[in-house]
Design an enzyme around this catalytic site. Structure first.
Site, PDB file in Angstrom:
ATOM      1  N   ARG B  12       0.771  -1.162   0.099  1.00  0.00           N
ATOM      2  CA  ARG B  12      -0.042   0.043   0.009  1.00  0.00           C
ATOM      3  C   ARG B  12       0.905   1.347  -0.032  1.00  0.00           C
ATOM      4  O   ARG B  12       0.563   2.399  -0.438  1.00  0.00           O
ATOM      5  CB  ARG B  12      -1.112  -0.139   1.003  1.00  0.00           C
ATOM      6  CG  ARG B  12      -0.553  -0.219   2.460  1.00  0.00           C
ATOM      7  CD  ARG B  12      -1.591  -0.451   3.392  1.00  0.00           C
ATOM      8  NE  ARG B  12      -1.150  -0.886   4.962  1.00  0.00           N
ATOM      9  CZ  ARG B  12      -1.331  -0.333   5.781  1.00  0.00           C
ATOM     10  NH1 ARG B  12      -2.099   0.616   6.037  1.00  0.00           N
ATOM     11  NH2 ARG B  12      -0.871  -0.958   6.920  1.00  0.00           N
ATOM     12  N   SER B  39      -4.884   4.530   6.014  1.00  0.00           N
ATOM     13  CA  SER B  39      -4.663   3.381   5.746  1.00  0.00           C
ATOM     14  C   SER B  39      -4.389   2.871   4.344  1.00  0.00           C
ATOM     15  O   SER B  39      -3.613   2.167   4.132  1.00  0.00           O
ATOM     16  CB  SER B  39      -5.992   2.550   6.418  1.00  0.00           C
ATOM     17  OG  SER B  39      -6.083   3.081   7.685  1.00  0.00           O
ATOM     18  N   GLU B  60     -19.266   4.146   0.536  1.00  0.00           N
ATOM     19  CA  GLU B  60     -18.665   3.571  -0.489  1.00  0.00           C
ATOM     20  C   GLU B  60     -19.562   3.486  -1.770  1.00  0.00           C
ATOM     21  O   GLU B  60     -18.987   3.437  -2.767  1.00  0.00           O
ATOM     22  CB  GLU B  60     -18.209   2.239  -0.044  1.00  0.00           C
ATOM     23  CG  GLU B  60     -17.219   2.305   1.135  1.00  0.00           C
ATOM     24  CD  GLU B  60     -17.652   2.387   2.457  1.00  0.00           C
ATOM     25  OE1 GLU B  60     -18.979   2.528   2.575  1.00  0.00           O
ATOM     26  OE2 GLU B  60     -16.967   2.537   3.308  1.00  0.00           O
ATOM     27  N   PHE B  85     -15.210  -3.198   2.120  1.00  0.00           N
ATOM     28  CA  PHE B  85     -16.148  -2.192   1.699  1.00  0.00           C
ATOM     29  C   PHE B  85     -16.113  -1.663   0.432  1.00  0.00           C
ATOM     30  O   PHE B  85     -17.303  -1.488  -0.191  1.00  0.00           O
ATOM     31  CB  PHE B  85     -16.008  -1.082   2.744  1.00  0.00           C
ATOM     32  CG  PHE B  85     -15.633  -1.412   4.238  1.00  0.00           C
ATOM     33  CD1 PHE B  85     -16.601  -2.362   4.803  1.00  0.00           C
ATOM     34  CD2 PHE B  85     -14.654  -1.253   5.080  1.00  0.00           C
ATOM     35  CE1 PHE B  85     -16.405  -2.775   6.129  1.00  0.00           C
ATOM     36  CE2 PHE B  85     -14.183  -1.466   6.194  1.00  0.00           C
ATOM     37  CZ  PHE B  85     -15.142  -2.584   6.847  1.00  0.00           C
ATOM     38  N   HIS B 111      -5.981  -4.203   2.740  1.00  0.00           N
ATOM     39  CA  HIS B 111      -6.653  -4.767   3.940  1.00  0.00           C
ATOM     40  C   HIS B 111      -7.552  -6.132   3.344  1.00  0.00           C
ATOM     41  O   HIS B 111      -8.500  -6.391   3.749  1.00  0.00           O
ATOM     42  CB  HIS B 111      -7.621  -3.836   4.849  1.00  0.00           C
ATOM     43  CG  HIS B 111      -6.588  -2.884   5.403  1.00  0.00           C
ATOM     44  ND1 HIS B 111      -6.087  -2.052   4.776  1.00  0.00           N
ATOM     45  CD2 HIS B 111      -6.496  -2.846   6.860  1.00  0.00           C
ATOM     46  CE1 HIS B 111      -5.180  -1.196   5.762  1.00  0.00           C
ATOM     47  NE2 HIS B 111      -5.584  -1.592   6.895  1.00  0.00           N
ATOM     48  N   ASP B 119      -8.571  -6.844  13.889  1.00  0.00           N
ATOM     49  CA  ASP B 119      -9.917  -6.433  13.424  1.00  0.00           C
ATOM     50  C   ASP B 119     -11.221  -7.486  13.413  1.00  0.00           C
ATOM     51  O   ASP B 119     -12.063  -7.142  13.621  1.00  0.00           O
ATOM     52  CB  ASP B 119      -9.903  -5.324  12.385  1.00  0.00           C
ATOM     53  CG  ASP B 119      -9.600  -4.115  12.811  1.00  0.00           C
ATOM     54  OD1 ASP B 119      -9.307  -3.693  14.000  1.00  0.00           O
ATOM     55  OD2 ASP B 119      -9.410  -3.157  11.801  1.00  0.00           O
ATOM     56  N   ARG B 169      -2.829  -5.505   4.188  1.00  0.00           N
ATOM     57  CA  ARG B 169      -2.635  -4.626   5.335  1.00  0.00           C
ATOM     58  C   ARG B 169      -0.889  -4.807   5.457  1.00  0.00           C
ATOM     59  O   ARG B 169      -0.429  -3.342   5.743  1.00  0.00           O
ATOM     60  CB  ARG B 169      -3.269  -4.781   6.275  1.00  0.00           C
ATOM     61  CG  ARG B 169      -2.835  -3.695   7.411  1.00  0.00           C
ATOM     62  CD  ARG B 169      -3.729  -4.027   8.678  1.00  0.00           C
ATOM     63  NE  ARG B 169      -3.139  -3.349  10.039  1.00  0.00           N
ATOM     64  CZ  ARG B 169      -3.105  -4.024  11.295  1.00  0.00           C
ATOM     65  NH1 ARG B 169      -3.374  -5.092  11.547  1.00  0.00           N
ATOM     66  NH2 ARG B 169      -2.716  -3.132  12.125  1.00  0.00           N
TER      67      ARG B 169
END
Lengths: 278, 317
Positions: B12, B39, B60, B85, B111, B119, B169
Site C-alpha cells: 500500500r 490506511s 462507499e 467495503f 486490507h 480487527d 494491510r
C-alpha cells in the site's frame, strides 16, 4: 452558459404539442415491446421535454461536445420518455423506438451509455444520482460553465445511496447540479407513503443543504422559470426541484393507476391510449 | 531460486508513492477515498494534489457512483477503501455504474484477506476475488510485492477500463529487487522457479510464503515449479495448460471458493487436463481476531504449514 429568454405563450403551446407527440411514442413503443414502465415515463415527460427542447445546451449532431449540458436519468425505468425525445431530436433513427427491449436492438430496457445521447447507464435506483454528482464534480474540475441535470423518482429516494450523494453534492458545493424529483407518489407496490413514508422531501433535501423548489411538474412555465431561478443562485449550493406530477399523465385510464407502473398496455388499451394522444 | 526474499515493505505504500508519481505526469488523474486515506495511503496523493483528491466520507456506494461520473468526464479515477467495503458494500454499484458501461475506474483496495488481523471477521475480506472476477469487463490483479505493485498501478493508470487491485494491510517480503525486475505484464503469470514434481501457483502476499514452503520441500528433495499469478482475471491459461506436473497447488489468502484455486480448477475442467488440484486458502470459514502471523499459522497459510500440507498430499497420492 445558456441564458434563457422570457417564455412566450407560443413557446408553451409548442412544448405542449411536442410533449403530446412524445407521449404518443412512449405508449406506442411500450405497447409494441409488450413490456416497460408507462406510468413513470408519462409523469416525467414534461420535465424531459422542457430540458431538451428549451433549457439544455446540447447538439444532436455533436453529442460529445465538451461544454454541453448533461442529463442523467437516475430513474432509468422512465427511459422510453428519454428515448422518444432523443429520437425526435435526431440522436438516433426514430425506427429504433419500435424495437425497444428486443434482442439485438439499440434501445435497452434501461438506459445504457452505448445509446447515442445517453450519458450514463442507469436503472438500478439511487446510482444515477451519484454518477451525476461525479459528472458535476468532473465538469467543475474542467472549469466548464455547463449544467448537470438529474431526474430522480420519488420512490427512488428510499434508497440510502440517494442521501449519500445528496451529502456529497452539498459538501463539494456543486451549484452546477440541478436535480428533479418526479413526485408522482406511486411506486410498484402502491402509494409511496404506504410503502415507506417519504414525508416532506423538500425539508429532507433542505436539511442536506440543498436549495429546494416545489413546482407542478406538468406546467412548462413553472419548470422553465424555476430552472432559471435555480441557475441564477450561484451560491455554492446544489438545487433540487420537487416536481409534483401525475403517474401515467396524459392517458386517462393510466393516470394515478399504480397498475401501469411496470406493465405495458394490451392491444385494446394501446389503441385507446393512442387515440387519446392523437 | 531465481528470486530471493528481501526486507518487508508495504504494497500500500507502493500504491501511495506511485499515485504521487503519476499525479505529476497525468493531470486528469483523480483519487477518491472513503475515510480510510491514512490506511490505504491515498493520503500521500491528497497531500501532493489536494485539488484532485476527494474524500467522500464513509459512503462507499456513493464513492463508486462518483467515480463513474468522474470517469465519464474523462478522468482517470482511482477509488480506494478496504477490500471489504470497496467490493462488498459497493458491489452492485461497481457492477452497474462502472463495469457495465466499461468506465475507466481503478478500484484499489487494501486490507485484503485474513492478515488484516486483530480487527477480525467483519474486516477480513476473503471473498473479493470471487465477487470481482465474475463481473464482465472487470480485470482482477493481486500484486506480488512492493515493487510489482508500483508497476501494476502504473499499468492501471495507463490502460483504459475497470480494474480491481487487492493488497494486504501488512508489509510483506519483497520477491523482486527492483521495479525494473518486477515489471508487470498484464495477463501473464510468472515462473519464479522450475521444478518437475509439482506446480505451486500463488498470488499476492502468499508468494513469499510459497517460496518458504518451496525451500523446505527442496530440502526433502522435492522440486516444485513456482508460479506467481498476479493477474487473476484474465488468468494465464497457457501456463497451467503447459505445465507438465500432475499436481497443482493453489495458494491464496482468500476463500478457496471462487478465488485463484477455483479459477485454476476452471482451466483444468475446460481443457480436460489430467491434473490434481490442491487448493490452499481459507476453507470456506470466516476469519477471527489475532496477529497476522498467528492467523497465517491458524489457517495453514504460512510457509511451514503449506510445506507440511503439500508433503501430506504427495504421500497420500
Amino acid at each position: 452558459m445558456s441564458n434563457i429568454s422570457p417564455i412566450r405563450n407560443t413557446d408553451i403551446e409548442e412544448l405542449e404539442r411536442i410533449a403530446k407527440r412524445i407521449r404518443y411514442n412512449i405508449v406506442k413503443m411500450i405497447g409494441l415491446a409488450k413490456s416497460g414502465h408507462p406510468g413513470g415515463s408519462l409523469s416525467a415527460t414534461d420535465i424531459i421535454v422542457a430540458l431538451y427542447y428549451k433549457i439544455m445546451n446540447h447538439d444532436p449532431k455533436n453529442p460529445n461536445k465538451k461544454d454541453r449540458d448533461i442529463f442523467v436519468l437516475s430513474k432509468g425505468h422512465a427511459c422510453p420518455a428519454l428515448y422518444a425525445v432523443l429520437a425526435e431530436l435526431g440522436y438516433f433513427d426514430k425506427e429504433e423506438l419500435w424495437r425497444l427491449r428486443k434482442v439485438g436492438a439499440l434501445l435497452q430496457g434501461h438506459p445504457s451509455i452505448s445509446i447515442p445521447g445517453v450519458e450514463a447507464s442507469t436503472g438500478s435506483l439511487g446510482q444515477g444520482f451519484s454518477v451525476a454528482v461525479g459528472i458535476a464534480l468532473g465538469c467543475r474540475l474542467d472549469k466548464l460553465n455547463n449544467w448537470v441535470y438529474v431526474l430522480l423518482g420519488d420512490g427512488e429516494c428510499q434508497e440510502g445511496q440517494v442521501w449519500e450523494a445528496a451529502m456529497a453534492a452539498y459538501h463539494y458545493k456543486l451549484d452546477n447540479l440541478i436535480g428533479f424529483v418526479d413526485r408522482n407518489r406511486l411506486q410498484i407496490d402502491g402509494c409511496t407513503e404506504d410503502v415507506m413514508s417519504l414525508g416532506d422531501l423538500k425539508e429532507k433535501f433542505r436539511a442536506f443543504g440543498w436549495d429546494v423548489f416545489e413546482i407542478d411538474g406538468h406546467n412548462f412555465k413553472e419548470i422553465i422559470d424555476t430552472v432559471n431561478r435555480a441557475k441564477s443562485l450561484k451560491n455554492g449550493k446544489p438545487k433540487m426541484i420537487i416536481a409534483n406530477t401525475v403517474k401515467g399523465k396524459g392517458v386517462s385510464f393510466m393516470e394515478g393507476n399504480v397498475g401501469f407502473h411496470g406493465k405495458a398496455p394490451n392491444e385494446e388499451q394501446l389503441e385507446r391510449a393512442l387515440k387519446e394522444l392523437s | 531460486m531465481r528470486y530471493k526474499l528481501g526486507e518487508k515493505k508495504g504494497m500500500r505504500v507502493a500504491y501511495g508513492e506511485t499515485l504521487v508519481k503519476l499525479g505529476k505526469e497525468l493531470p486528469n488523474l483523480v483519487v477518491l477515498d472513503a475515510d480510510l486515506s491514512g490506511s490505504t495511503k491515498t493520503a500521500m496523493f491528497a497531500k501532493a494534489f489536494p485539488d484532485r483528491f476527494f474524500n467522500v466520507g464513509i459512503a462507499e456506494q456513493n464513492m463508486m457512483g462518483m467515480a463513474a461520473g468522474l470517469a465519464i468526464t474523462g478522468k482517470i479515477v482511482f477509488a480506494s477503501s478496504f477490500a471489504m467495503f470497496a467490493t462488498g458494500r459497493a458491489w452492485e454499484q461497481i457492477r452497474n455504474s462502472i463495469a457495465y458501461p466499461n468506465l475507466n475506474v481503478k478500484i484499489v483496495a487494501t486490507h485484503s484477506g485474513i492478515t488484516v488481523g486483530e480487527d477480525g471477521a467483519t474486516h477480513q475480506m476473503t471473498e473479493d476475488i470471487a465477487i470481482m472476477r465474475c463481473i464482465p469487463n472487470m480485470r482482477v490483479i493481486s500484486p506480488t510485492d512492493y515493487y510489482e505493485t508500483k508497476s501494476v498501478i502504473e499499468w492501471c493508470a495507463k490502460n483504459e477500463g475497470p480494474v480491481y487491485v487487492r493488497m494486504p494491510r501488512r508489509d510483506t517480503e519483497t520477491v523482486f529487487s527492483s521495479e525494473e525486475e518486477a515489471k508487470f505484464q498484464f495477463g501473464k503469470g510468472r515462473i519464479l522457479e522450475d521444478g518437475s514434481d509439482l506446480t505451486i501457483v500463488a498470488t499476492g502476499e502468499m508468494v513469499p510464503e510459497a517460496i518458504k514452503a518451496l525451500e523446505l520441500l527442496k530440502e526433502d528433495g522435492i522440486e516444485a515449479q513456482l508460479i506467481s499469478m498476479a493477474t487473476i482475471k484474465p488468468i494465464d491459461e497457457d501456463l497451467i495448460v503447459n505445465s507438465t506436473n500432475d499436481l497443482i497447488v493453489s495458494i491464496e489468502d482468500h476463500n478457496i471458493v471462487g478465488g485463484l484455486g477455483s479459477a485454476i480448477g476452471e482451466i483444468i475442467a475446460d481443457h480436460g487436463l489430467k491434473k490434481r488440484l490442491l487448493r490452499i486458502g481459507v476453507r470456506d470459514v470466516f476469519g477471527i481476531s489475532g496477529s497476522a502471523t498467528d492467523l497465517l499459522r491458524y489457517y495453514g497459510l504460512d510457509g511451514e504449514s503449506i510445506y507440511r500440507r503439500i508433503l501430506e498430499e504427495i504421500k497420500n497420492k
